[in-house]
Design a protein around this motif. Sequence first.
Motif, PDB file in Angstrom:
ATOM      1  N   GLY A 114       0.879  -1.122  -0.026  1.00 40.46           N
ATOM      2  CA  GLY A 114      -0.023  -0.258   0.089  1.00 40.46           C
ATOM      3  C   GLY A 114       0.938   1.184  -0.072  1.00 40.46           C
ATOM      4  N   LYS A 115       0.200   2.350  -0.397  1.00 41.52           N
ATOM      5  CA  LYS A 115       0.918   3.635  -0.282  1.00 41.52           C
ATOM      6  C   LYS A 115       0.446   4.224   0.818  1.00 41.52           C
ATOM      7  N   VAL A 116       1.675   4.921   1.497  1.00 46.28           N
ATOM      8  CA  VAL A 116       1.394   5.732   2.887  1.00 46.28           C
ATOM      9  C   VAL A 116       0.960   7.076   2.298  1.00 46.28           C
ATOM     10  N   VAL A 117      -0.432   7.669   2.865  1.00 46.39           N
ATOM     11  CA  VAL A 117      -0.621   8.771   2.506  1.00 46.39           C
ATOM     12  C   VAL A 117      -0.628   9.894   3.756  1.00 46.39           C
ATOM     13  N   TRP A 118      -0.562   9.353   5.129  1.00 43.89           N
ATOM     14  CA  TRP A 118      -0.505  10.252   6.006  1.00 43.89           C
ATOM     15  C   TRP A 118       0.064   9.545   7.255  1.00 43.89           C
ATOM     16  N   PHE A 124       0.395   4.989  10.623  1.00 44.29           N
ATOM     17  CA  PHE A 124       0.159   5.837   9.639  1.00 44.29           C
ATOM     18  C   PHE A 124      -1.128   5.165   8.900  1.00 44.29           C
ATOM     19  N   VAL A 125      -1.357   6.002   7.653  1.00 46.09           N
ATOM     20  CA  VAL A 125      -2.609   5.632   7.145  1.00 46.09           C
ATOM     21  C   VAL A 125      -2.364   5.334   5.442  1.00 46.09           C
ATOM     22  N   TYR A 184      -8.428  -1.207  18.463  1.00 46.54           N
ATOM     23  CA  TYR A 184      -8.827  -0.131  17.668  1.00 46.54           C
ATOM     24  C   TYR A 184      -9.023  -0.514  16.252  1.00 46.54           C
ATOM     25  N   HIS A 185      -8.899  -1.686  16.051  1.00 44.94           N
ATOM     26  CA  HIS A 185      -9.071  -2.216  14.627  1.00 44.94           C
ATOM     27  C   HIS A 185      -8.006  -1.882  13.785  1.00 44.94           C
ATOM     28  N   ARG A 186      -6.917  -1.354  14.059  1.00 42.92           N
ATOM     29  CA  ARG A 186      -5.667  -0.779  13.198  1.00 42.92           C
ATOM     30  C   ARG A 186      -4.846  -2.316  12.829  1.00 42.92           C
ATOM     31  N   LEU A 187      -4.366  -2.102  11.687  1.00 43.10           N
ATOM     32  CA  LEU A 187      -3.486  -3.484  11.199  1.00 43.10           C
ATOM     33  C   LEU A 187      -2.078  -3.392  12.127  1.00 43.10           C
ATOM     34  N   LEU A 188      -1.701  -4.528  12.451  1.00 42.59           N
ATOM     35  CA  LEU A 188      -0.565  -4.643  13.142  1.00 42.59           C
ATOM     36  C   LEU A 188       0.647  -5.075  12.217  1.00 42.59           C
ATOM     37  N   ALA A 189       1.477  -4.401  11.946  1.00 44.54           N
ATOM     38  CA  ALA A 189       2.396  -5.094  10.549  1.00 44.54           C
ATOM     39  C   ALA A 189       3.719  -4.635  10.909  1.00 44.54           C
ATOM     40  N   VAL A 200      -2.504   1.704  10.078  1.00 47.01           N
ATOM     41  CA  VAL A 200      -1.555   0.632  10.559  1.00 47.01           C
ATOM     42  C   VAL A 200      -0.532   1.243  11.766  1.00 47.01           C
ATOM     43  N   ARG A 201      -0.594   0.310  12.638  1.00 49.57           N
ATOM     44  CA  ARG A 201       0.213   0.448  13.893  1.00 49.57           C
ATOM     45  C   ARG A 201       1.557  -0.401  13.620  1.00 49.57           C
TER      46      ARG A 201
END
Length: 238
Positions: A56-60, A67-68, A124-129, A75-76
């Motif tokens: 994916g591309k990081v936009v924020w 980041f988003v 918080y439903h964030r992806l852990l990666a 994503v965390r």
Amino acid sequence: MKLTRKWQLLPVMMDFCLRRKFNINMKIKKAIVFLILLSVSLISYRAFCEELPEVGKVVWVDDGDTFVLEGGEKVRLLGINCPEKPHKDKPGECFGYEATRFAIKLLKRKKVRLEYDRIKRDRYHRLLAYVFLPSGEMANAIIVRKGFGYVLTVPPNKKYRARLLRAQRLALDENLGMWKHCKPEKEEYYYIGNLRSYIFHRPSCKFGKMTSSKNVITFSTRKQAFYQGFAPCRRCKP
């Protein structure tokens, strides 16, 4: 989190249907139990088979470790933690702004590859990666290596713990980033570590005192605790 709550509600729902409220025959009771079990199984299957993004591309960039992606997935970074920058009415932590600026420079507008561990989302439903840059380098390890964050192990996600700990030890040895600029308000004579959670505490911390004796390890300094890959308690802030 949603899945856990549904599992916790299952015995309550079954008890409600079978004993307390409904005066119905056994066939209907069995049908209700079957439907409840089926619905929970479908929820479990959906969570297990969820397709997660691999690139994916990081936009924020929110802060040093979050980041988003394009499309809205948050994503965390897994296996590390960065100092918090000020947010609303919460004061920031030492090196919070610096960690955020470094993460922006490192990640923003980059196309990244995501690699997951056993638990793939947080509460918080964030992806852990574990996040890999176009160069092949792991962003999580770079942030720790430069002294903008520290190792935070949350079992069972421990795939790259050894790699991240090597990066942290180099940063500590070279006194980089937060290790140079951030000092505790008060040093203790010793610290209590929990071998199960990889968290260390001040001797007065009630959570440290609750640690089972078989899981206790002591450190003479904060640096020693960090060197062994233990993260500070969020309550007593050692």
